[in-house]
Design a protein around this motif. Structure first.
Motif, short mmCIF file in Angstrom:
data_model
loop_
_atom_site.label_atom_id
_atom_site.label_comp_id
_atom_site.label_asym_id
_atom_site.label_seq_id
_atom_site.Cartn_x
_atom_site.Cartn_y
_atom_site.Cartn_z
N ASP A 60 0.83 -1.21 0.00
CA ASP A 60 0.00 0.00 0.00
C ASP A 60 0.86 1.25 0.00
N TRP A 61 1.99 1.20 0.69
CA TRP A 61 2.80 2.39 0.91
C TRP A 61 3.95 2.55 -0.06
N LEU A 62 4.51 1.46 -0.55
CA LEU A 62 5.72 1.52 -1.37
C LEU A 62 5.52 0.69 -2.64
N VAL A 63 5.77 1.32 -3.78
CA VAL A 63 5.55 0.67 -5.06
C VAL A 63 6.87 0.58 -5.82
N ALA A 91 4.59 17.37 -2.92
CA ALA A 91 3.19 17.53 -2.52
C ALA A 91 2.27 17.29 -3.71
N GLY A 92 1.19 16.57 -3.46
CA GLY A 92 0.20 16.30 -4.47
C GLY A 92 0.53 15.16 -5.40
N ALA A 93 1.75 14.63 -5.32
CA ALA A 93 2.21 13.63 -6.28
C ALA A 93 2.12 12.22 -5.71
N GLY A 94 2.04 11.27 -6.62
CA GLY A 94 2.11 9.86 -6.27
C GLY A 94 3.40 9.24 -6.76
N PRO A 95 3.51 7.93 -6.67
CA PRO A 95 4.76 7.27 -7.04
C PRO A 95 5.09 7.36 -8.52
N THR A 96 4.10 7.68 -9.36
CA THR A 96 4.36 7.71 -10.80
C THR A 96 5.39 8.76 -11.20
N VAL A 97 5.66 9.75 -10.34
CA VAL A 97 6.68 10.75 -10.71
C VAL A 97 8.06 10.11 -10.82
N PHE A 98 8.25 8.94 -10.21
CA PHE A 98 9.54 8.26 -10.27
C PHE A 98 9.56 7.11 -11.28
N ARG A 99 8.45 6.90 -11.96
CA ARG A 99 8.32 5.71 -12.81
C ARG A 99 9.36 5.67 -13.92
N GLN A 100 9.52 6.75 -14.66
CA GLN A 100 10.49 6.75 -15.77
C GLN A 100 11.92 6.57 -15.27
N ALA A 101 12.27 7.31 -14.23
CA ALA A 101 13.63 7.21 -13.71
C ALA A 101 13.92 5.81 -13.17
N ASP A 135 21.19 -3.36 -10.20
CA ASP A 135 21.47 -3.58 -8.78
C ASP A 135 20.87 -2.49 -7.90
N LEU A 136 19.99 -1.67 -8.47
CA LEU A 136 19.27 -0.67 -7.69
C LEU A 136 17.77 -0.87 -7.89
N GLU A 137 17.04 -0.87 -6.80
CA GLU A 137 15.58 -1.01 -6.86
C GLU A 137 14.94 0.19 -6.19
N LEU A 138 14.16 0.94 -6.92
CA LEU A 138 13.52 2.13 -6.38
C LEU A 138 12.11 1.79 -5.89
N LEU A 139 11.85 2.12 -4.63
CA LEU A 139 10.52 1.96 -4.03
C LEU A 139 9.94 3.35 -3.81
N ALA A 140 8.88 3.68 -4.50
CA ALA A 140 8.28 5.01 -4.43
C ALA A 140 7.08 5.00 -3.50
N ALA A 141 6.99 6.03 -2.67
CA ALA A 141 5.91 6.09 -1.68
C ALA A 141 4.59 6.48 -2.34
N GLU A 142 3.53 5.81 -1.93
CA GLU A 142 2.17 6.14 -2.33
C GLU A 142 1.39 6.44 -1.05
N LEU A 143 1.17 7.73 -0.79
CA LEU A 143 0.56 8.15 0.47
C LEU A 143 -0.96 8.11 0.36
N PRO A 144 -1.67 7.99 1.48
CA PRO A 144 -3.13 8.04 1.44
C PRO A 144 -3.62 9.30 0.75
N GLY A 145 -4.66 9.14 -0.09
CA GLY A 145 -5.19 10.26 -0.85
C GLY A 145 -4.52 10.47 -2.19
N HIS A 146 -3.46 9.72 -2.49
CA HIS A 146 -2.68 9.90 -3.71
C HIS A 146 -2.73 8.63 -4.56
N GLY A 147 -2.67 8.81 -5.87
CA GLY A 147 -2.57 7.67 -6.77
C GLY A 147 -3.70 6.69 -6.59
N LYS A 148 -3.36 5.42 -6.42
CA LYS A 148 -4.37 4.38 -6.24
C LYS A 148 -5.04 4.43 -4.88
#
Length: 253
Positions: free
Chosen positions: A4-7, A30-40, A47-60
Motif C-alpha cells: 500500500d505504501w511503497l511501489v 506535494a500532491g504527487a504519487g509514485p508515478t513521478v519516479f516511474r520513468q527514472a 542492482d538498484l531497486e527504487l521503491l516510491a511512496a504512495e501516500l493516502p489520498g494519492h494515486g491508487k
C-alpha cells in the motif's frame, strides 16, 4: 515489491539480484504519487531497486483521506519502510515535501532504534528549521491557492488547471499535503549520523534556501545542482536516474 505504501515499478530481474539490490526509498513532492519516479526507476541499473511512496489520498489510494499532520503521516509510514529495508542496504531520497518527510522519517527511525539509511538525499526544499519566507498556502481560498502555487513552483500542470473537475479532485489532496509541512514545528535533536546530499534545480528559488541542510547531518555533506527549476527530476528523468545511481553507489561497500 509492491505494498500500500511503497511501489516498485522495476523489480530487479532475478531473485538473487533482488536479494543483493540496494533499495532507494523515494518520497515525492506535494500532491504527487509514485508515478513521478516511474520513468527514472526504469533507467536505473539492475542492482538498484527504487521503491516510491504512495501516500493516502494519492494515486491508487485516492479514496483514502490524506494526512494533515506530519506526526500521523510519519507514524503510519514508518513500519512500511522498516519492513521494506530490513537487513538491506538502502538510501532515502525526498523531493520538496518528500525532503521534509525524509528527514522526519530518519529522526523517527532513530528514536525507534532502527538503522538509518546509508545516505539521505534531499531535493528542492529548504531545511525544516528554516523559517517559512511566505504565508501558509493551505489556508487560502482555492483560486488564490492555485495562483500562489503556480507563481512559486509552477506546481499544477496545465492539463489539471484547465479542467475544473480534475482541479476540484486534486486540490483537497494538495492542500492537505501543504498543511502537513506548514503546520510542522521544528524541535532540536542531534544531527543525523549519516551523509547528506543536497540537490536542487539552478532555476528553483528553493535552491538558495537549502544550505542549512548540512547542519542537520553529522556525516559529510555534498551538493549537486541540475539545469532546470523545481521539477528538474521529472523534466529530464534520464539525467535524474544517472545522478541517483551515482550518488547511491559512490560509497557502497
Amino acid at each position: 515489491m509492491t505494498s500500500d505504501w511503497l511501489v516498485s515499478y522495476r523489480p530487479t530481474p532475478s531473485a538473487a539480484s533482488l536479494a543483493a539490490a540496494t533499495r532507494i526509498v523515494a518520497l515525492p513532492h506535494a500532491g504527487a504519487g509514485p508515478t513521478v519516479f516511474r520513468q527514472a526507476a526504469g533507467l536505473l541499473p539492475d542492482d538498484l531497486e527504487l521503491l516510491a511512496a504512495e501516500l493516502p489520498g494519492h494515486g491508487k489510494r485516492l479514496s483514502e483521506p490524506p494526512h494533515r499532520r506530519s506526526e500521523t503521516l510519519i507514524a503510519a509510514l514508518l513500519p512500511a519502510v522498516v519492513a521494506a529495508v530490513q537487513g538491506r542496504d538502502w538510501v532515502l531520497f525526498g523531493h520538496s515535501m518528500g525532503a521534509f518527510l525524509a528527514h522526519e522519517l530518519c529522526r523517527a527511525l532513530r528514536r525507534a532504534g532502527h538503522a538509518l539509511p546509508r545516505r539521505l538525499i534531499v531535493s528542492g526544499r529548504r531545511p525544516p528549521n528554516y523559517p517559512a519566507p511566505e504565508l501558509d498556502l493551505h489556508k487560502l481560498p482555492d483560486a488564490d491557492f492555485v495562483h500562489e502555487l503556480t507563481r512559486r513552483y509552477d506546481g499544477i500542470p496545465a492539463v489539471i488547471r484547465n479542467e475544473p473537475e480534475l482541479l476540484q479532485l486534486f486540490l483537497p489532496v494538495l492542500k492537505a499535503d501543504f498543511e502537513v509541512f506548514e503546520t510542522y514545528r521544528f524541535s532540536d535533536e542531534p544531527p543525523l549520523d549519516l551523509p547528506i546530499a543536497i540537490w536542487g534545480g539552478r532555476d528553483d528559488p528553493q535552491t538558495a534556501q537549502m544550505d542549512g541542510w548540512a547542519d542537520l547531518a553529522a556525516g559529510p555533506a555534498s551538493q549537486r545542482l541540475f539545469d532546470g527549476g523545481h521539477f528538474y527530476l521529472t523534466d529530464r528523468p534520464e539525467r535524474f536516474a544517472r545522478a541517483l545511481a551515482e550518488e547511491t553507489t559512490n560509497d557502497r561497500t
